[in-house]
Design an enzyme around this catalytic site. Structure first.
Site, PDB file in Angstrom:
ATOM      1  N   SER A 100      29.142  24.472 -12.811  1.00  0.00           N
ATOM      2  CA  SER A 100      29.096  25.567 -11.849  1.00  0.00           C
ATOM      3  C   SER A 100      28.697  26.855 -12.569  1.00  0.00           C
ATOM      4  O   SER A 100      27.807  26.854 -13.409  1.00  0.00           O
ATOM      5  CB  SER A 100      30.452  25.701 -11.140  1.00  0.00           C
ATOM      6  N   TYR A 151      22.348  32.609  -4.857  1.00  0.00           N
ATOM      7  CA  TYR A 151      22.875  31.722  -5.900  1.00  0.00           C
ATOM      8  C   TYR A 151      24.377  31.474  -5.756  1.00  0.00           C
ATOM      9  O   TYR A 151      24.841  30.329  -5.786  1.00  0.00           O
ATOM     10  CB  TYR A 151      22.570  32.341  -7.266  1.00  0.00           C
ATOM     11  N   LYS A 186      27.160  27.936  -5.612  1.00  0.00           N
ATOM     12  CA  LYS A 186      28.164  27.616  -6.623  1.00  0.00           C
ATOM     13  C   LYS A 186      29.571  27.657  -6.036  1.00  0.00           C
ATOM     14  O   LYS A 186      30.455  26.903  -6.461  1.00  0.00           O
ATOM     15  CB  LYS A 186      28.034  28.566  -7.813  1.00  0.00           C
TER      16      LYS A 186
END
Length: 258
Positions: free
Chosen positions: A134, A148, A152
């Site tokens: 991650s 982004y 994650k």
């Protein structure tokens, strides 16, 4: 377990950076290694640098391609003992200026790609370790990572659920690497806003080999979280308490750059 009896390690994003470092370290332990990445030429070159490794080109964002590649690797090498979902992309940018396609691509690669890979591997694993790579962006919202960070955050949620569901047959580890000297970090810097650079500076730059060793050490012990370095460890343990201060700090940096 003798080297001859060791089961394989399957690693996505294995053509460079942390993935390749993990491959080399697991191969040194005697594990046959299957490397997965989308660039066939780079992947083949990487496989040559890992004793006994085999290359399985595929784009993890393509479910059918992942399923076919994993099935072929299982046919060639057997079910994995290690399944490491490391492939990912990062394209920073501000929300109002970044194309929606970038949001879709990062979610598809970083989250769906890991999901496809885990689903393809876990069913055949009688036991073993499932590792998700991650990011510190999974702890709190960071300016410039609107595309982004959610990918994650989603990956973190998946790992949290699988940690419970797959135990004790499969041990799940979620890794939060610090800034690492990889081709991805160099590519990320090309679109990173100045505000984001200021916010993410200060954590130092790690070598892929050091990050890989730290991840394997935690996974070997059956630990859920692997957060190498003081900065990542602090975020792991304190991110909920520190979130208001982190938001205020970022807001101050953003104001200076407007």
């Amino acid at each position: 377990m003798t080297d001859a009896a060791r089961r394989p390690a399957f690693i996505t994003g294995g053509s460079s950076g942390i993935g390749l470092a993990l491959a080399r370290q697991l191969a040194a332990r005697g594990h046959p290694v299957a490397l997965f990445a989308r660039n066939a030429d780079r992947l083949a070159e990487a496989a040559l640098s890992v004793p006994g490794a085999r290359a399985y080109p595929c784009d993890v964002s393509d479910r059918s391609a992942v399923e076919a590649a994993v099935a072929q690797a299982e046919s060639d090498l057997g079910a994995p003992e290690w399944a490491i979902a490391n492939a990912g992309i990062a394209e920073p940018g501000t929300f109002l200026t970044q194309d929606i396609a970038s949001h879709e691509a990062q979610m598809q690669t970083n989250y769906m790609g890991a999901l496809y890979f885990a689903k393809a591997c876990a069913g055949a694993m009688d036991s073993g370790r499932l590792v998700f790579v991650s990011s510190g962006a999974a702890f709190f919202g960071i300016y410039g990572y609107s595309a982004y960070a959610p990918s994650k955050f989603a990956l973190r949620g998946l790992a949290e659920v699988l940690r419970v569901e797959l135990a004790p047959r499969i041990s799940v580890t979620l890794a939060y690497p610090p800034d690492t000297d990889t081709p991805q970090l160099a590519a990320e810097a090309r679109t990173k806003p100045e505000v984001t650079k200021k916010i993410t500076a200060g954590g130092g730059l790690w070598a892929p080999e050091a990050v890989a060793a730290a991840i394997l050490k935690r996974a070997d012990k059956g630990r859920f979280a692997a957060a190498p370095g003081l900065q990542m460890a602090a975020l792991l343990w304190l991110h909920s308490l520190a979130a208001p201060a982190l938001r205020a700090w970022q807001a101050g940096i953003a104001r200076k750059h407007r």
